[in-house]
Design a protein around this motif. Structure first.
Motif, mmCIF file in Angstrom:
data_model
loop_
_atom_site.group_PDB
_atom_site.id
_atom_site.type_symbol
_atom_site.label_atom_id
_atom_site.label_comp_id
_atom_site.label_asym_id
_atom_site.label_seq_id
_atom_site.Cartn_x
_atom_site.Cartn_y
_atom_site.Cartn_z
ATOM 1 N N ASP A 1 51.087 45.393 36.430
ATOM 2 C CA ASP A 1 49.801 45.284 37.100
ATOM 3 C C ASP A 1 49.940 44.235 38.205
ATOM 4 O O ASP A 1 50.390 43.124 37.958
ATOM 5 C CB ASP A 1 48.731 44.848 36.084
ATOM 6 C CG ASP A 1 47.374 45.439 36.424
ATOM 7 O OD1 ASP A 1 47.238 45.984 37.533
ATOM 8 O OD2 ASP A 1 46.476 45.366 35.574
ATOM 9 N N ARG B 1 49.288 41.498 41.131
ATOM 10 C CA ARG B 1 48.439 40.324 41.289
ATOM 11 C C ARG B 1 48.641 39.748 42.683
ATOM 12 O O ARG B 1 49.607 40.062 43.366
ATOM 13 C CB ARG B 1 48.760 39.280 40.230
ATOM 14 C CG ARG B 1 50.108 38.593 40.436
ATOM 15 C CD ARG B 1 50.688 38.193 39.138
ATOM 16 N NE ARG B 1 51.012 39.364 38.369
ATOM 17 C CZ ARG B 1 51.262 39.360 37.078
ATOM 18 N NH1 ARG B 1 51.206 38.261 36.414
ATOM 19 N NH2 ARG B 1 51.584 40.469 36.468
ATOM 20 N N ALA C 1 39.181 40.051 37.340
ATOM 21 C CA ALA C 1 39.920 38.797 37.496
ATOM 22 C C ALA C 1 41.402 38.887 37.154
ATOM 23 O O ALA C 1 42.187 38.070 37.617
ATOM 24 C CB ALA C 1 39.256 37.701 36.679
ATOM 25 N N GLY C 2 41.796 39.855 36.314
ATOM 26 C CA GLY C 2 43.220 40.098 36.062
ATOM 27 C C GLY C 2 43.921 38.912 35.442
ATOM 28 O O GLY C 2 43.643 38.517 34.319
ATOM 29 N N GLY D 1 43.914 35.937 36.967
ATOM 30 C CA GLY D 1 43.160 34.746 37.333
ATOM 31 C C GLY D 1 43.596 34.073 38.612
ATOM 32 O O GLY D 1 43.154 32.957 38.905
ATOM 33 N N THR D 2 44.402 34.763 39.417
ATOM 34 C CA THR D 2 44.931 34.104 40.623
ATOM 35 C C THR D 2 43.820 33.581 41.529
ATOM 36 O O THR D 2 43.854 32.421 41.964
ATOM 37 C CB THR D 2 45.822 35.077 41.425
ATOM 38 O OG1 THR D 2 46.642 35.797 40.523
ATOM 39 C CG2 THR D 2 46.664 34.333 42.434
ATOM 40 N N LEU E 1 35.086 37.887 36.039
ATOM 41 C CA LEU E 1 34.819 38.888 35.011
ATOM 42 C C LEU E 1 36.129 39.609 34.720
ATOM 43 O O LEU E 1 36.906 39.911 35.644
ATOM 44 C CB LEU E 1 33.800 39.927 35.492
ATOM 45 C CG LEU E 1 32.475 39.428 36.063
ATOM 46 C CD1 LEU E 1 31.582 40.620 36.415
ATOM 47 C CD2 LEU E 1 31.778 38.500 35.098
ATOM 48 N N GLU E 2 36.368 39.875 33.455
ATOM 49 C CA GLU E 2 37.573 40.617 33.069
ATOM 50 C C GLU E 2 37.256 41.365 31.779
ATOM 51 O O GLU E 2 36.660 40.797 30.867
ATOM 52 C CB GLU E 2 38.756 39.649 32.890
ATOM 53 C CG GLU E 2 39.998 40.245 32.271
ATOM 54 C CD GLU E 2 40.574 41.472 32.988
ATOM 55 O OE1 GLU E 2 40.758 41.446 34.212
ATOM 56 O OE2 GLU E 2 40.859 42.465 32.279
ATOM 57 N N LEU F 1 39.520 43.038 29.678
ATOM 58 C CA LEU F 1 40.506 43.007 28.583
ATOM 59 C C LEU F 1 40.554 41.615 27.941
ATOM 60 O O LEU F 1 40.858 40.621 28.623
ATOM 61 C CB LEU F 1 41.899 43.380 29.108
ATOM 62 C CG LEU F 1 42.063 44.807 29.639
ATOM 63 C CD1 LEU F 1 43.499 45.032 30.131
ATOM 64 C CD2 LEU F 1 41.693 45.845 28.583
ATOM 65 N N ALA G 1 33.673 40.700 30.306
ATOM 66 C CA ALA G 1 32.567 41.611 30.638
ATOM 67 C C ALA G 1 33.082 42.790 31.444
ATOM 68 O O ALA G 1 34.132 42.721 32.086
ATOM 69 C CB ALA G 1 31.501 40.866 31.434
ATOM 70 N N ALA H 1 32.614 44.847 34.617
ATOM 71 C CA ALA H 1 32.012 44.627 35.941
ATOM 72 C C ALA H 1 30.984 45.700 36.292
ATOM 73 O O ALA H 1 30.094 45.460 37.114
ATOM 74 C CB ALA H 1 33.106 44.572 37.000
ATOM 75 N N ARG H 2 31.104 46.868 35.675
ATOM 76 C CA ARG H 2 30.129 47.927 35.965
ATOM 77 C C ARG H 2 28.730 47.527 35.495
ATOM 78 O O ARG H 2 27.745 48.108 35.918
ATOM 79 C CB ARG H 2 30.568 49.242 35.294
ATOM 80 C CG ARG H 2 31.859 49.811 35.895
ATOM 81 C CD ARG H 2 32.376 50.979 35.089
ATOM 82 N NE ARG H 2 32.807 50.564 33.751
ATOM 83 C CZ ARG H 2 33.346 51.377 32.858
ATOM 84 N NH1 ARG H 2 33.550 52.648 33.163
ATOM 85 N NH2 ARG H 2 33.700 50.925 31.672
ATOM 86 N N SER I 1 41.250 42.516 43.580
ATOM 87 C CA SER I 1 41.970 43.774 43.686
ATOM 88 C C SER I 1 41.551 44.591 42.478
ATOM 89 O O SER I 1 41.906 44.253 41.350
ATOM 90 C CB SER I 1 43.478 43.516 43.670
ATOM 91 O OG SER I 1 44.157 44.721 43.904
ATOM 92 N N THR J 1 38.179 51.053 32.457
ATOM 93 C CA THR J 1 38.182 50.578 31.067
ATOM 94 C C THR J 1 39.487 49.813 30.828
ATOM 95 O O THR J 1 39.935 49.672 29.693
ATOM 96 C CB THR J 1 38.065 51.742 30.057
ATOM 97 O OG1 THR J 1 39.213 52.599 30.202
ATOM 98 C CG2 THR J 1 36.798 52.535 30.259
ATOM 99 N N GLY J 2 40.112 49.345 31.895
ATOM 100 C CA GLY J 2 41.403 48.670 31.768
ATOM 101 C C GLY J 2 42.483 49.656 31.346
ATOM 102 O O GLY J 2 43.445 49.274 30.682
HETATM 103 C C1 SAM Z 1 44.793 44.662 39.559
HETATM 104 S S1 SAM Z 1 44.157 43.622 38.294
HETATM 105 C C2 SAM Z 1 43.633 42.211 39.239
HETATM 106 C C3 SAM Z 1 44.744 41.219 39.446
HETATM 107 C C4 SAM Z 1 44.260 39.940 40.158
HETATM 108 N N1 SAM Z 1 43.981 40.205 41.565
HETATM 109 C C5 SAM Z 1 45.304 38.823 40.073
HETATM 110 O O1 SAM Z 1 45.884 38.419 41.075
HETATM 111 O O2 SAM Z 1 45.544 38.340 38.962
HETATM 112 C C6 SAM Z 1 42.630 44.395 37.876
HETATM 113 C C7 SAM Z 1 41.994 43.844 36.614
HETATM 114 O O3 SAM Z 1 40.704 44.456 36.425
HETATM 115 C C8 SAM Z 1 40.459 44.553 35.033
HETATM 116 N N2 SAM Z 1 39.390 45.535 34.816
HETATM 117 C C9 SAM Z 1 39.483 46.876 34.762
HETATM 118 N N3 SAM Z 1 38.271 47.436 34.590
HETATM 119 C C10 SAM Z 1 37.383 46.410 34.538
HETATM 120 C C11 SAM Z 1 35.967 46.359 34.396
HETATM 121 N N4 SAM Z 1 35.238 47.480 34.259
HETATM 122 N N5 SAM Z 1 35.377 45.151 34.403
HETATM 123 C C12 SAM Z 1 36.113 44.010 34.537
HETATM 124 N N6 SAM Z 1 37.465 43.994 34.651
HETATM 125 C C13 SAM Z 1 38.087 45.189 34.671
HETATM 126 C C14 SAM Z 1 41.811 44.972 34.481
HETATM 127 O O4 SAM Z 1 41.899 44.698 33.097
HETATM 128 C C15 SAM Z 1 42.771 44.133 35.331
HETATM 129 O O5 SAM Z 1 43.082 42.935 34.693
#
Ligand code: SAM
Length: 229
Positions: free
Chosen positions: A26, A28, A53-54, A56-57, A72-73, A75, A95, A97-98, A114, A129-130
């Protein structure tokens, strides 16, 4: 006051990631990318949101630069990962994000994220849904991103920007123009201002190009005078 084109203090070739040791695929941000956007679009004390937030960067770099943060994240394991990286774990909310509109969040001065990606076809895993469920549907995915950004639009303070990092995805012989589709979808609820092309130092063969799409609120009368700095 800065002009329409932000002055991003980035090298010609942008480092793609700072933490390759994590062992998953994934993507970042690099710290440098986040720093450049925060420098261009925020001031110390501003509230910065990352709705996906993924790792957390965005939050870690924003905190380091004296910005307030909210993430918000979906997983739980990633929530734990981020909470261990930030100084105030209460700023990381587990949470979906939707459902952002129901979370009673404060006004936001900047958002950078992202979102999880999806191809137009052959993608049963649901990004929002991750990737935990197999009910992926490209049209619904775009609609749900629109819902997320519609809710964010209600929270943006005057002059605030919403930046989305997204790529056009190459799979086999086809390309999903995800960046264009996300841009069009989010343009239903936010005003599109410009795209910034990311010239990564180690580009992947799974995308044709990578962008940061910059939006502001339709209600924002200061649009065109980009930047809060
Ligand atoms: C591409 S990653 C983001 C990485 C981040 N930019 C970084 O640098 O660490 C996208 C994140 O969105 C989360 N995600 C997916 N669906 C989501 C939702 N409905 N609500 C919140 N987070 C969600 C995923 O679990 C994943 O960790």
């Amino acid at each position: 006051m800065r002009g329409m084109k932000p002055v991003l203090s980035l090298p010609a070739r942008v480092p793609r990631t700072d933490s390759p040791e994590d062992g998953d695929d994934d993507d970042r941000f690099s710290d440098q990318l986040v720093e450049a956007f925060l420098e261009a679009y925020t001031r110390p004390g501003d509230l910065v949101l990352d709705p996906f937030a993924g790792f957390g960067t965005t939050l870690v770099v924003a905190e380091r630069m004296g910005r307030r943060t909210l993430g918000l994240e979906i997983l739980p394991e990633r929530v734990e990962h981020i909470r261990a990286r930030v100084s105030d774990p209460s700023t990381v909310i587990e949470a979906d994000a939707r459902r952002l509109a129901t979370l009673d969040l404060p006004p936001i001065d900047f958002t950078l994220t992202s979102p999880p990606y999806m191809t137009r076809t052959d993608h049963p895993e649901n990004p929002l849904t991750g990737y935990q469920t197999l009910d992926g549907d490209y049209g619904r995915y775009l609609d749900e991103l629109t819902v997320v950004y519609g809710a964010i639009g209600q929270l943006l303070t005057p002059g605030a920007k919403a930046v989305i990092n997204v790529s056009n995805l190459r799979t086999g012989g086809t390309v999903s123009p995800l960046a264009w589709d996300v841009g069009a979808a989010v343009s239903r609820v936010l005003r599109f201002e410009q795209e910034i092309i990311l010239d990564w130092d180690d580009p992947e063969d799974w995308y044709t190009n990578d962008y940061c799409l910059v939006f502001s609120s339709f209600d924002d009368e200061s649009t065109g005078a980009a930047g809060r700095a």
